[in-house]
Design a protein around this motif. Structure first.
Motif, mmCIF file in Angstrom:
data_model
loop_
_atom_site.group_PDB
_atom_site.id
_atom_site.type_symbol
_atom_site.label_atom_id
_atom_site.label_comp_id
_atom_site.label_asym_id
_atom_site.label_seq_id
_atom_site.Cartn_x
_atom_site.Cartn_y
_atom_site.Cartn_z
ATOM 1 N N VAL A 299 0.839 -1.202 0.000
ATOM 2 C CA VAL A 299 0.000 0.000 0.000
ATOM 3 C C VAL A 299 0.874 1.252 0.000
ATOM 4 N N ALA A 300 1.870 1.294 0.879
ATOM 5 C CA ALA A 300 2.759 2.453 0.943
ATOM 6 C C ALA A 300 3.528 2.638 -0.357
ATOM 7 N N GLY A 301 3.998 1.542 -0.938
ATOM 8 C CA GLY A 301 4.720 1.634 -2.206
ATOM 9 C C GLY A 301 3.845 2.150 -3.338
ATOM 10 N N SER A 302 2.587 1.700 -3.378
ATOM 11 C CA SER A 302 1.662 2.182 -4.406
ATOM 12 C C SER A 302 1.423 3.681 -4.261
ATOM 13 N N VAL A 303 1.266 4.145 -3.015
ATOM 14 C CA VAL A 303 1.077 5.576 -2.773
ATOM 15 C C VAL A 303 2.286 6.366 -3.253
ATOM 16 N N MET A 304 3.480 5.871 -2.950
ATOM 17 C CA MET A 304 4.694 6.592 -3.336
ATOM 18 C C MET A 304 4.868 6.661 -4.848
ATOM 19 N N ARG A 305 4.518 5.588 -5.529
ATOM 20 C CA ARG A 305 4.611 5.637 -6.989
ATOM 21 C C ARG A 305 3.607 6.623 -7.562
ATOM 22 N N SER A 306 2.432 6.706 -6.969
ATOM 23 C CA SER A 306 1.446 7.680 -7.428
ATOM 24 C C SER A 306 1.875 9.106 -7.122
ATOM 25 N N LEU A 307 2.761 9.264 -6.125
ATOM 26 C CA LEU A 307 3.325 10.577 -5.821
ATOM 27 C C LEU A 307 4.634 10.803 -6.587
ATOM 28 N N GLU A 308 4.898 9.898 -7.559
ATOM 29 C CA GLU A 308 6.073 9.981 -8.431
ATOM 30 C C GLU A 308 7.371 9.874 -7.646
ATOM 31 N N GLN A 309 7.391 8.963 -6.690
ATOM 32 C CA GLN A 309 8.604 8.658 -5.929
ATOM 33 C C GLN A 309 8.888 7.153 -6.012
ATOM 34 N N PRO A 310 9.069 6.603 -7.224
ATOM 35 C CA PRO A 310 9.194 5.150 -7.353
ATOM 36 C C PRO A 310 10.512 4.591 -6.839
ATOM 37 N N ARG A 311 11.529 5.433 -6.688
ATOM 38 C CA ARG A 311 12.821 4.917 -6.229
ATOM 39 C C ARG A 311 12.809 4.581 -4.744
ATOM 40 N N VAL A 312 11.916 5.205 -3.998
ATOM 41 C CA VAL A 312 11.859 4.952 -2.556
ATOM 42 C C VAL A 312 11.464 3.510 -2.263
ATOM 43 N N PRO A 313 10.333 2.996 -2.784
ATOM 44 C CA PRO A 313 10.020 1.581 -2.532
ATOM 45 C C PRO A 313 11.053 0.634 -3.124
ATOM 46 N N MET A 314 11.685 1.021 -4.236
ATOM 47 C CA MET A 314 12.739 0.174 -4.805
ATOM 48 C C MET A 314 13.901 0.054 -3.825
ATOM 49 N N PHE A 315 14.329 1.170 -3.256
ATOM 50 C CA PHE A 315 15.423 1.157 -2.278
ATOM 51 C C PHE A 315 15.035 0.350 -1.041
ATOM 52 N N ALA A 316 13.824 0.574 -0.533
ATOM 53 C CA ALA A 316 13.377 -0.145 0.665
ATOM 54 C C ALA A 316 13.330 -1.650 0.418
ATOM 55 N N THR A 317 12.872 -2.048 -0.763
ATOM 56 C CA THR A 317 12.813 -3.468 -1.103
ATOM 57 C C THR A 317 14.200 -4.073 -1.210
ATOM 58 N N LEU A 318 15.139 -3.337 -1.800
ATOM 59 C CA LEU A 318 16.516 -3.826 -1.921
ATOM 60 C C LEU A 318 17.128 -4.084 -0.545
ATOM 61 N N VAL A 319 16.983 -3.120 0.356
ATOM 62 C CA VAL A 319 17.555 -3.270 1.701
ATOM 63 C C VAL A 319 16.871 -4.418 2.443
ATOM 64 N N ALA A 320 15.542 -4.461 2.373
ATOM 65 C CA ALA A 320 14.799 -5.500 3.087
ATOM 66 C C ALA A 320 15.130 -6.890 2.561
ATOM 67 N N ALA A 321 15.253 -7.023 1.249
ATOM 68 C CA ALA A 321 15.566 -8.331 0.666
ATOM 69 C C ALA A 321 16.953 -8.799 1.068
ATOM 70 N N ALA A 322 17.903 -7.872 1.116
ATOM 71 C CA ALA A 322 19.256 -8.227 1.540
ATOM 72 C C ALA A 322 19.271 -8.673 2.994
ATOM 73 N N VAL A 323 18.529 -7.969 3.849
ATOM 74 C CA VAL A 323 18.432 -8.350 5.261
ATOM 75 C C VAL A 323 17.762 -9.712 5.399
ATOM 76 N N ASN A 324 16.734 -9.951 4.620
ATOM 77 C CA ASN A 324 16.037 -11.241 4.634
ATOM 78 C C ASN A 324 17.019 -12.381 4.402
ATOM 79 N N VAL A 325 17.830 -12.260 3.360
ATOM 80 C CA VAL A 325 18.771 -13.330 3.024
ATOM 81 C C VAL A 325 19.862 -13.451 4.083
ATOM 82 N N ALA A 326 20.426 -12.314 4.508
ATOM 83 C CA ALA A 326 21.538 -12.353 5.464
ATOM 84 C C ALA A 326 21.099 -12.904 6.819
ATOM 85 N N VAL A 327 20.004 -12.375 7.359
ATOM 86 C CA VAL A 327 19.525 -12.831 8.666
ATOM 87 C C VAL A 327 19.012 -14.266 8.570
#
Length: 455
Positions: free
Chosen positions: A144-172
């Motif tokens: 939901v938050a990512g969809s809102v950000m893309r509609s506010l023309e901030q698509p790099r924010v959810p991309m960055f958050a997903t990258l960090v979260a995915a890396a933490v997922n694998v490492a932890v």
């Protein structure tokens, strides 16, 4: 060919597509960690995902509804409506997902048993499933938050958050599965805790970008009065048919898998290999969906029917290009089958080759359905058309034809593959018909009425 709107489309689509590819890559790495624990662990995760993914895909449609309404509010220059819609969508998603997770957690073991898990497998899967369920509300909130950000023309924010979260997922996950650096060796459950850690971090990052000191929007929600009921009603009007569509899609895929399993393990494995590879190339076009949602929604909010129509047309045309290009690359991926899957056997690879070539040939049709069904029709408030297309395509065309061709005429796997082609063709015809019927001035008038009721 694509007009000046192409730059806006690429600016929004490329980060969203990159985010999807990143997620796929790290999910693959996480699967390798689980696979190191043996076949029972892999099967346990598979049974758990049968439930959690259906819940996530279904409830995440609230993100689509929120993204459309936020884009319209932004186009109208109504910052208060943006804040109100964002907060209300997040609260609604939290309430619904938490209630569902509570019920599933209490009945975790019976749910897994109901899916057909043998007693030993259910015993292994239940602890993983219960931890994995904790991540469902977080994933839906992130969507939901990512969809809102893309509609506010901030698509790099959810991309960055997903990258960090995915890396933490694998490492932890790796650290807890293996007991690295003094951490407890938790085995399969450690993988679930790793995924949960990544999702917590993603929600924190997205929340900070949304509501932090330099956040995109101030906190707000619609309340529980008439204004709140009107906004929630519009969110559900956009989201519920899409949720039903996701359920139909998931159910249809399950029935196709049962047909393939009846044809033999080698057939099922070969088609699954094709589906795995196809996912990589399909998600490369998936960024066109949030791009369509944001740009068309803004045009609706501005009250410009001509702009909405033009942007829809440009997204459709660009989808044709990406469908052809990535379809060709998907077909070429068949050359790598012996290197990627040397141990599965020649028969499985032959089935995978056939499935790849058939699906690559119609990828342009699949992308057209993705763009219209995921972006253009919902942006035009025609979510019912999406449900009609998916339901008719799967249950009136694809599945009956698959049964008749595969078993009635004895065509085997080719019968299923041809039936899926017919399903996609039926969907593209229905979606094109519904898209042609969209009356953008009427959509704009309806949105103005909703906005007035929410004031």
């Amino acid at each position: 060919m694509f007009s000046p709107h192409l730059r806006d489309i690429l600016r929004l689509a490329l980060p969203a597509s990159a985010e999807a590819v990143i997620q796929l890559l790290f999910n693959f790495l996480a699967q390798l960690i689980v696979a190191s624990l043996g076949a029972t662990a892999v099967a346990a995760v598979g049974f758990s995902n049968n439930v959690t993914l259906i819940a996530i895909f279904t409830l995440a449609t609230l993100g689509t509804g929120a993204g459309i309404l936020v884009a319209r509010a932004r186009g109208a220059g109504d910052r208060e409506a943006v804040a109100r819609t964002t907060g209300t969508a997040l609260l609604l998603a939290s309430a619904v997902t938490l209630a569902l997770v509570l019920v599933l957690s209490v009945f975790a073991r019976p749910v897994l048993g109901g899916l057909g898990a043998p007693a030993e497998l259910a015993e292994t899967a239940t602890p993983f499933f219960q931890v994995a369920l904790l991540g469902v509300p977080l994933i839906v909130l992130s969507v939901v938050a990512g969809s809102v950000m893309r509609s506010l023309e901030q698509p790099r924010v959810p991309m960055f958050a997903t990258l960090v979260a995915a890396a933490v997922n694998v490492a932890v996950g790796y650290a807890l599965v293996r007991g690295v650096a003094g951490l407890p060796r938790l085995g399969l459950v450690g993988a679930a805790w790793g995924a949960l850690a990544g999702q917590v971090l993603r929600v924190v990052l997205l929340g900070a970008f949304l509501y932090g000191p330099r956040g995109l929007v101030p906190w707000g929600w619609s309340g529980v009065g008439a204004r709140g009921r009107a906004l929630v009603g519009e969110l559900l009007h956009l989201s519920l048919p899409l949720a039903a569509t996701q359920l139909a899609w998931s159910g249809g895929n399950l029935l196709y898998a049962l047909f393939l399993a009846r044809l033999g393990t080698e057939v099922l494995a070969g088609v699954q290999i094709s589906n795995t590879l196809e996912g990589i190339f399909i998600v490369a076009s998936s960024g066109l969906v949030p791009a369509a949602t944001a740009l068309i929604g803004q045009a609706v909010g501005q009250g410009d029917a001509g702009l909405a129509r033009e942007r829809a047309r440009v997204v459709e045309r660009f989808g044709l290009v990406t469908g052809v290009v990535f379809g060709a690359l998907f077909a070429l991926s068949a050359l790598a089958l012996p290197a990627l899957y040397p141990a599965v056997g020649a028969e499985v690879r032959q089935v995978a080759l056939s499935a790849i070539l058939v699906n690559a040939a119609i990828q342009v049709v699949k992308v057209a359905n993705l763009v219209r069904g995921g972006g253009i029709l919902p942006s035009g408030s025609d979510t019912r058309g999406v449900l009609i297309g998916d339901a008719v395509g799967a249950f009136a065309v694809g599945l009956p034809l698959a049964w008749g061709l595969a078993f009635g005429l004895g065509l085997g796997v080719w019968g299923v593959l041809l039936a899926r082609v017919a399903e996609e063709v039926a969907k593209v015809l229905i979606f094109a018909w519904r898209a042609k019927k969209l009356a953008w001035p009427r959509v704009i008038a309806a949105q103005a009425g909703v906005a007035a009721a929410s004031d």
